[in-house]
Structure formats: C-alpha cells, structure tokens
Design a protein around this motif. Structure first.
Motif, mmCIF file in Angstrom:
data_model
loop_
_atom_site.group_PDB
_atom_site.id
_atom_site.type_symbol
_atom_site.label_atom_id
_atom_site.label_comp_id
_atom_site.label_asym_id
_atom_site.label_seq_id
_atom_site.Cartn_x
_atom_site.Cartn_y
_atom_site.Cartn_z
ATOM 1 N N TRP A 182 0.826 -1.200 0.000
ATOM 2 C CA TRP A 182 0.000 0.000 0.000
ATOM 3 C C TRP A 182 0.864 1.256 0.000
ATOM 4 O O TRP A 182 0.725 2.117 -0.856
ATOM 5 C CB TRP A 182 -0.927 0.009 1.227
ATOM 6 N N TRP A 183 1.799 1.365 0.956
ATOM 7 C CA TRP A 183 2.604 2.586 1.097
ATOM 8 C C TRP A 183 3.531 2.772 -0.088
ATOM 9 O O TRP A 183 3.781 3.884 -0.531
ATOM 10 C CB TRP A 183 3.397 2.561 2.413
ATOM 11 N N TRP A 184 4.063 1.664 -0.599
ATOM 12 C CA TRP A 184 4.977 1.747 -1.738
ATOM 13 C C TRP A 184 4.245 2.281 -2.968
ATOM 14 O O TRP A 184 4.730 3.167 -3.659
ATOM 15 C CB TRP A 184 5.578 0.366 -2.013
ATOM 16 N N SER A 185 3.037 1.741 -3.233
ATOM 17 C CA SER A 185 2.240 2.210 -4.366
ATOM 18 C C SER A 185 1.870 3.676 -4.152
ATOM 19 O O SER A 185 1.864 4.478 -5.087
ATOM 20 C CB SER A 185 0.954 1.397 -4.513
ATOM 21 N N PHE A 186 1.596 4.036 -2.898
ATOM 22 C CA PHE A 186 1.205 5.403 -2.584
ATOM 23 C C PHE A 186 2.349 6.375 -2.871
ATOM 24 O O PHE A 186 2.126 7.473 -3.392
ATOM 25 C CB PHE A 186 0.766 5.494 -1.113
#
Ligand SMILES: [Cu+2]
Length: 415
Positions: A182-186
């Motif tokens: 999630w955070w990486w894609s964000f």
C-alpha cells in the motif's frame, strides 16, 4: 472543456453512481447467445453448503464440456482456467482440481474436452453472494456456469488464511505484505500526482489547450512563459526522485529477500474423459423458439446403437440443464435457477436398433433471463448436449446443433 458541460457531466456521473441499484447478475445475459450455447455446456454443478460463516469452506463441483460446435469466429480454445465467478474478492480460492489433478493455474484444453472441476472457497466477507463456476478461456473470455446464492455470516473468529512457504515459514496470506504494498504504491502515486498537479494547475498546458496546441512539439514557448528553466529544474528533481524510488526498491528487495524465485507456472493437460460408450446417434431436424412463452421445440432423430434400451435424461444448453421428471429430479440436476423441465415426445425408451423421431419441448424462463437463444442473429443456431442412458446405467453425451426459427416475438404480444 466548457465548464458548464463539465458540471453537467459530473452531476450525471454522480447521479449514476448514487442511484445505481444493486446489481445481481454476472453479465451472463449481456453476452451474445452464441457465446453461451455454442461454446460450452456446464452440468452436474453443485455449490454447497449455501450457508457458512466467515472462514468456512464452500465446495463448487461440476463438469464443463467444450463443445465441438465452438464457433469458428472465436479463437480456438487452447488454454483455460476454471475460476469462481463471484462479486469481487469476497471468497478466497483454497484448492482446485481438474479431472482429479491439482490445477494451480491454467490448463490445456481442446474442443470436445470434458473437464470435471472442484473448487474449495473460503468465505471472506459477510454477505449474500451469487457463486458461479466459470471457464476463463484465453482469447475468448470467461464463460459462466450456473450460480447459487451463498450466505456468508460473520464469525467470532477472525478470518485467517495461513500458507507455509518452502522455507518452512508460515505467513498469513490475507495480510502478507499488505502495508508495504500500500505505502509503496502510494509513494509512486504521490510522485505522479505532483507531476500532474504541477502541469495542470500552475501552467496553461491543459487549461489553455487552444494556445498550447499552436506550439510545435519541441517548443518551450518561452515568449508566453509556458515552460521555464525553473520547470526544467523541478522536472529533473521529480525524475531523480523516481529513479531513487526504484533504486531503494531494488536494494530493499535484494537485501530483505535474498532467496527469490520466479513466479511458477504449472500448466497441465488434464487426463482425458470420454463422452461415454456409444449408445445413440442423434441428428437434429430444426428447432423453433417462441419468445412470448419462452418455449424451445427441437426435433431430433435418435438411433439406438446400443445393446439395450436407451432414454434421454438431460439436455444441457450453455449453463442450463433441462430434465424430464418432476421437481425432485430437477433439484438433483444443479442450482435451481438454472434447471428447467424437459418434455420428450413420444415418451418411453428407444429399443435397441430402433430409430425414433423425438420432439423435445422446453418451456423455461431461463431462456430469457440468461438469454440463451439467438433471436436476431445472422446465425440462428442453438447447440446443446443430449445425455442418453441405457438400462445398465452407462451414459453418453451427444452434442447437437440446430437452426432456430423464432415463431413469436415478445413484442408481438400486446397487453
Ligand atoms: Cu450470478
């Protein structure tokens, strides 16, 4: 774009989203009839139990035959997968076999092939879900089988889906790596947004297309202040951050996961399943369809080539099964919404060596709810599978195809 037009479009889009009624079907009615009745036949489908708690299994079994009548306008079937067709990720697929072999992914298929499937799903989200088996065929799409409603009730225990890795470590697949992904894609999304906002809101690139369209491709338009050296600097910073993000990702993956394996593909050729001992030769002599009463009448000439008397006990068209006999017989044939009555005239078995002209009459709502019969097509065909049984219990599947002539359209009936 004109602001007023944009506002109207936005309001329309919002209204459509807010006012859309709950959608139940899986679009099977939307598919052209030939895509259902000429391609595959699903039968003996069972979805059970139909009421579970989160974390408990539902087993979907059944058989699909890829018909010999597969339309030549479609890519010939070569690779396919049996998949659960459900509204979103409300179940997890735990186990799947094709012709009793484990089928992790896709498998090789052919026209005439018979594939017995079994899928074990675990309920993940509470709710009432319509569960179908489907066959996703490379080049064609997913052909949907008969469905059943399954109620998934909330459970006191939290949903868990543990998987043991080759290293011996057990992970919780439902949440594994979820935060990181999630955070990486964000982070990637933020970079993209920064770029988009920069060019949309502070510049005349998009808001003043009429001006920017006049400029040649490689013109910065300095005299109208379109792209300045400062913009170049900020874009270099964004590009640098993107490269940095990639470098950090690669380094993190290499150091945290020293043992890596490419994603595995395990395509199998399922063992052959025969259509059965030869019992009958069938030839169709045309069919008619009355849309106003949902009635299909098919003429079939059947020759008994077996050593004992035979009877016709099933007609399978696409995802629907039609059965002679009462409600009890029908209940055994598959999910209720996709099973209907079949009338065979003349009644009674066909003696060995005898040739009989049968009239098959099927009156069922399924024809219109699932849109199985072509009404206005350049090729008016219906294909299906006839299942014959002899007195010893041997069965044979015979694929037939008949031209359909519509006799009455629903629009002709005025209330
Ligand atoms: Cu459905």
């Amino acid at each position: 774009m004109d602001r007023r037009l944009l506002t109207i479009l936005m309001v329309l889009a919002l209204t459509a989203i807010v006012s859309a009624p709950k959608v139940f079907a899986h679009g099977e009615a939307g598919d052209e009839p030939f895509l259902k009745n000429m391609t595959t036949a699903f039968y003996d489908v069972s979805v059970s139990p139909t009421e579970i708690e989160v974390g408990q299994p539902v087993t979907v079994t059944g058989t699909v035959k890829i018909l010999e009548t597969w339309p030549h306008t479609l890519t010939p079937p070569e690779i396919a997968a049996i998949v659960p067709v459900v509204p979103g990720p409300v179940f997890v697929l735990k186990d799947r076999t094709i012709n009793d072999q484990p089928a992790i992914g896709s498998f090789f298929v052919e026209k005439g092939g018979i594939y017995q499937f079994k899928m074990v799903l675990l309920g993940k989200e509470p709710g009432q879900w319509h569960v179908h088996p489907g066959m996703a065929i490379s080049g064609t799409g997913t052909l949907v089988g008969p469905g059943e409603w399954v109620t998934v009730k909330p459970s006191a225990t939290k949903f868990a889906f543990p998987v043991t890795l080759l290293s011996g470590e057990t992970i919780e697949l439902n949440t594994y790596g979820g935060q990181f992904v999630w955070w990486w894609s964000f982070a990637g999304f933020l970079l993209g947004m920064a770029w988009m906002v920069y060019w949309t809101f502070t510049k005349r690139t998009v808001t003043n297309l009429a001006v920017t369209m006049q400029l040649p491709v490689n013109d910065d338009g300095p005299d109208i202040g379109l792209i300045t050296p400062r913009d170049h600097m900020w874009m270099n910073v964004l590009a640098g951050l993107t490269v940095l993000l990639l470098l950090v990702g690669w380094t993190y993956a290499t150091t945290s996961y020293p043992v890596r394996w490419p994603q595995q593909t395990d395509w199998i050729t399922p063992r052959f399943i025969s259509s059965g001992e030869t019992l009958a030769e069938a030839r169709t002599n045309g069919a008619t369809y009355d849309e106003a009463t949902d009635t299909l009448v098919m003429k079939v000439q059947v020759k008994n080539v077996a050593g004992s008397a035979i009877t016709l006990n099933r007609v399978v068209i696409g995802m629907a099964t039609f059965v002679p006999g009462g409600a009890e017989e029908q209940a055994k044939a598959g999910p209720r919404e996709y099973v209907g009555p079949l009338e065979v005239e003349p009644k009674g078995p066909i003696a060995p060596g005898e040739t009989k002209d049968l009239t098959l009459t099927i009156s069922s709502m399924i024809f219109s709810t699932a849109r199985l019969i072509p009404l206005n097509d350049p090729q008016q065909f219906v294909a299906g599978v006839l299942r014959f049984e002899n007195t010893q219990g041997s069965q044979q599947l015979v694929t037939v195809r008949a031209g359909v002539v519509p006799t009455q359209f629903r629009s002709q009936i005025r209330p």
